[in-house]
Design an enzyme around this catalytic site. Structure first.
Site, PDB file in Angstrom:
ATOM      1  N   SER A 140       0.857  -1.186   0.000  1.00  0.00           N
ATOM      2  CA  SER A 140       0.000   0.000   0.000  1.00  0.00           C
ATOM      3  C   SER A 140       0.891   1.233   0.000  1.00  0.00           C
ATOM      4  O   SER A 140       2.002   1.205   0.551  1.00  0.00           O
ATOM      5  CB  SER A 140      -0.874   0.017   1.256  1.00  0.00           C
ATOM      6  N   TYR A 153      -1.513  -1.445  10.121  1.00  0.00           N
ATOM      7  CA  TYR A 153      -1.718  -1.823   8.710  1.00  0.00           C
ATOM      8  C   TYR A 153      -0.442  -1.577   7.899  1.00  0.00           C
ATOM      9  O   TYR A 153       0.025  -2.449   7.156  1.00  0.00           O
ATOM     10  CB  TYR A 153      -2.879  -0.987   8.172  1.00  0.00           C
TER      11      TYR A 153
HETATM   12  P1  NAP Z   1     -11.910  -5.206   0.056  1.00  0.00           P
HETATM   13  O1  NAP Z   1     -12.792  -4.533  -0.915  1.00  0.00           O
HETATM   14  O2  NAP Z   1     -12.208  -5.099   1.519  1.00  0.00           O
HETATM   15  O3  NAP Z   1     -11.815  -6.759  -0.338  1.00  0.00           O
HETATM   16  C1  NAP Z   1     -11.004  -7.584   0.457  1.00  0.00           C
HETATM   17  C2  NAP Z   1     -10.965  -8.976  -0.128  1.00  0.00           C
HETATM   18  O4  NAP Z   1     -10.091  -9.756   0.704  1.00  0.00           O
HETATM   19  C3  NAP Z   1     -12.313  -9.653  -0.131  1.00  0.00           C
HETATM   20  O5  NAP Z   1     -12.414 -10.425  -1.309  1.00  0.00           O
HETATM   21  C4  NAP Z   1     -12.241 -10.575   1.091  1.00  0.00           C
HETATM   22  O6  NAP Z   1     -12.981 -11.763   0.924  1.00  0.00           O
HETATM   23  C5  NAP Z   1     -10.783 -10.935   1.090  1.00  0.00           C
HETATM   24  N1  NAP Z   1     -10.295 -11.418   2.379  1.00  0.00           N
HETATM   25  C6  NAP Z   1     -10.297 -10.764   3.570  1.00  0.00           C
HETATM   26  N2  NAP Z   1      -9.766 -11.545   4.522  1.00  0.00           N
HETATM   27  C7  NAP Z   1      -9.430 -12.722   3.901  1.00  0.00           C
HETATM   28  C8  NAP Z   1      -8.851 -13.927   4.343  1.00  0.00           C
HETATM   29  N3  NAP Z   1      -8.498 -14.120   5.633  1.00  0.00           N
HETATM   30  N4  NAP Z   1      -8.662 -14.932   3.444  1.00  0.00           N
HETATM   31  C9  NAP Z   1      -9.032 -14.766   2.139  1.00  0.00           C
HETATM   32  N5  NAP Z   1      -9.582 -13.640   1.672  1.00  0.00           N
HETATM   33  C10 NAP Z   1      -9.785 -12.634   2.544  1.00  0.00           C
HETATM   34  O7  NAP Z   1     -10.388  -4.709  -0.094  1.00  0.00           O
HETATM   35  P2  NAP Z   1      -9.614  -4.015  -1.332  1.00  0.00           P
HETATM   36  O8  NAP Z   1      -9.663  -2.549  -1.155  1.00  0.00           O
HETATM   37  O9  NAP Z   1     -10.056  -4.627  -2.609  1.00  0.00           O
HETATM   38  O10 NAP Z   1      -8.118  -4.442  -0.991  1.00  0.00           O
HETATM   39  C11 NAP Z   1      -7.404  -5.443  -1.686  1.00  0.00           C
HETATM   40  C12 NAP Z   1      -5.928  -5.311  -1.325  1.00  0.00           C
HETATM   41  O11 NAP Z   1      -5.461  -4.017  -1.711  1.00  0.00           O
HETATM   42  C13 NAP Z   1      -5.644  -5.430   0.182  1.00  0.00           C
HETATM   43  O12 NAP Z   1      -4.445  -6.139   0.385  1.00  0.00           O
HETATM   44  C14 NAP Z   1      -5.487  -3.986   0.625  1.00  0.00           C
HETATM   45  O13 NAP Z   1      -4.686  -3.870   1.768  1.00  0.00           O
HETATM   46  C15 NAP Z   1      -4.822  -3.406  -0.611  1.00  0.00           C
HETATM   47  N6  NAP Z   1      -4.949  -1.931  -0.742  1.00  0.00           N
HETATM   48  C16 NAP Z   1      -6.181  -1.358  -0.858  1.00  0.00           C
HETATM   49  C17 NAP Z   1      -6.257   0.022  -0.975  1.00  0.00           C
HETATM   50  C18 NAP Z   1      -7.576   0.733  -1.084  1.00  0.00           C
HETATM   51  O14 NAP Z   1      -7.603   1.977  -0.959  1.00  0.00           O
HETATM   52  N7  NAP Z   1      -8.677   0.042  -1.319  1.00  0.00           N
HETATM   53  C19 NAP Z   1      -5.086   0.793  -0.990  1.00  0.00           C
HETATM   54  C20 NAP Z   1      -3.859   0.158  -0.874  1.00  0.00           C
HETATM   55  C21 NAP Z   1      -3.799  -1.228  -0.771  1.00  0.00           C
HETATM   56  P3  NAP Z   1     -14.456 -11.978   1.567  1.00  0.00           P
HETATM   57  O15 NAP Z   1     -15.354 -11.038   0.810  1.00  0.00           O
HETATM   58  O16 NAP Z   1     -14.741 -13.405   1.325  1.00  0.00           O
HETATM   59  O17 NAP Z   1     -14.300 -11.604   3.009  1.00  0.00           O
END
Ligand code: NAP
Length: 245
Positions: A140, A153
């Site tokens: 991130s 985080y």
């Molecule tokens: P999100 O919309 O909350 O989706 C998270 C995903 O991770 C969901 O598919 C969830 O599955 C899955 N997940 C959570 N815990 C899990 C576990 N223990 N085992 C398997 N799957 C799990 O998040 P996102 O924003 O798409 O983020 C994706 C990645 O990008 C993350 O690593 C996050 O840290 C990173 N990121 C995001 C941002 C941002 O602004 N959004 C910025 C920087 C980095 P379920 O639905 O089945 O729970």
């Protein structure tokens, strides 16, 4: 091997960035394993969309923090598709709290999913990926911005970057690249939940491009690293954030 016969596992692919990555890699010709942890409804709907577009995908329920479940997911992918070429360690959680106020449960949950989950995937991928393989993990841009409340985080994401650099060196001679992507604020549940509109507007202004990232923006970067044009990128962290840091 034909590019179209390659297989990618995308963790946390039921929603948000992971779902966009799964959809994009399927459109690029990969067989895609759509990993998720919770309800099967979202991943099943995604798989229907991928198949309707002519792609190949199947769901795999596995909590990435559980090494036995991750191993079983790799076993099944190998049995079904004949081998694995790409791992995208995307699954992650984010709960914000000042370090002074963070409790042990918050710390342990982040380490279990964001760090051990990536380690579990990397370990299996290092053992099993075929030549030409790609390991791509989600860091991130908070590693760089270091805003208040992001401490736990950011610490897990900094650790993901360290694992990425070390594993890239350990893959010497295997023709496997290991990289991380570091998105900035991206319009998904993880970022949007609990933030009032004024705060979201402030986040939009951080980057010179003055908008949030979209899941498709991030999926395009992963597709580049996973595809033929990304072959010479190795041991890097690509920040995809519109220029915020
Ligand atoms: P999100 O919309 O909350 O989706 C998270 C995903 O991770 C969901 O598919 C969830 O599955 C899955 N997940 C959570 N815990 C899990 C576990 N223990 N085992 C398997 N799957 C799990 O998040 P996102 O924003 O798409 O983020 C994706 C990645 O990008 C993350 O690593 C996050 O840290 C990173 N990121 C995001 C941002 C941002 O602004 N959004 C910025 C920087 C980095 P379920 O639905 O089945 O729970």
């Amino acid at each position: 091997m034909q590019w179209s016969q390659r297989t990618a596992i995308v963790t946390g692919a039921s929603r948000g960035i992971g779902a966009a990555i799964a959809q994009r890699l399927a459109a690029d010709g990969f067989n895609v394993v759509v990993n998720y942890a919770g309800s099967a409804a979202d991943p099943e709907a995604l798989i229907e969309r991928i198949r309707a577009g002519g792609g190949s995908a199947r769901a795999a329920r596995a909590d990435v923090s559980n090494p036995t479940a991750v191993r079983a997911m790799f076993d099944e992918a190998e049995q079904v598709f004949g081998g694995i070429d790409v791992l995208v360690n995307n699954a992650g959680i984010m709960q914000l709290e000042l370090i002074a106020d963070a409790d042990d449960a918050l710390f342990d949950r982040h380490v279990a999913v964001n760090l051990k989950g990536v380690f579990n995937g990397m370990r299996e991928a290092a053992r099993r990926l075929r030549s030409g393989g790609r390991i791509i993990s989600c860091s991130s841009s908070v590693v760089g911005l270091y805003q208040a409340t992001y401490g736990v985080y950011a610490a897990t994401k900094g650790a993901v970057e360290a694992l990425t650099h070390v594993l890239a060196n350990e893959m010497r001679g295997r023709n496997i690249t290991v990289n991380a992507i570091a998105p900035g604020p991206t319009a998904t549940d993880l970022f949007l939940e609990g933030k009032p509109p004024e705060l979201i507007e402030r986040f939009k202004k951080i980057a010179p491009l003055e908008r949030l990232g979209t899941p498709a923006d991030i999926a395009a970067v992963v597709a580049f690293l996973a595809g033929p044009d990304g072959a010479w990128i190795n041991g890097q962290v690509l920040r995809a954030n519109g220029g915020s840091v």
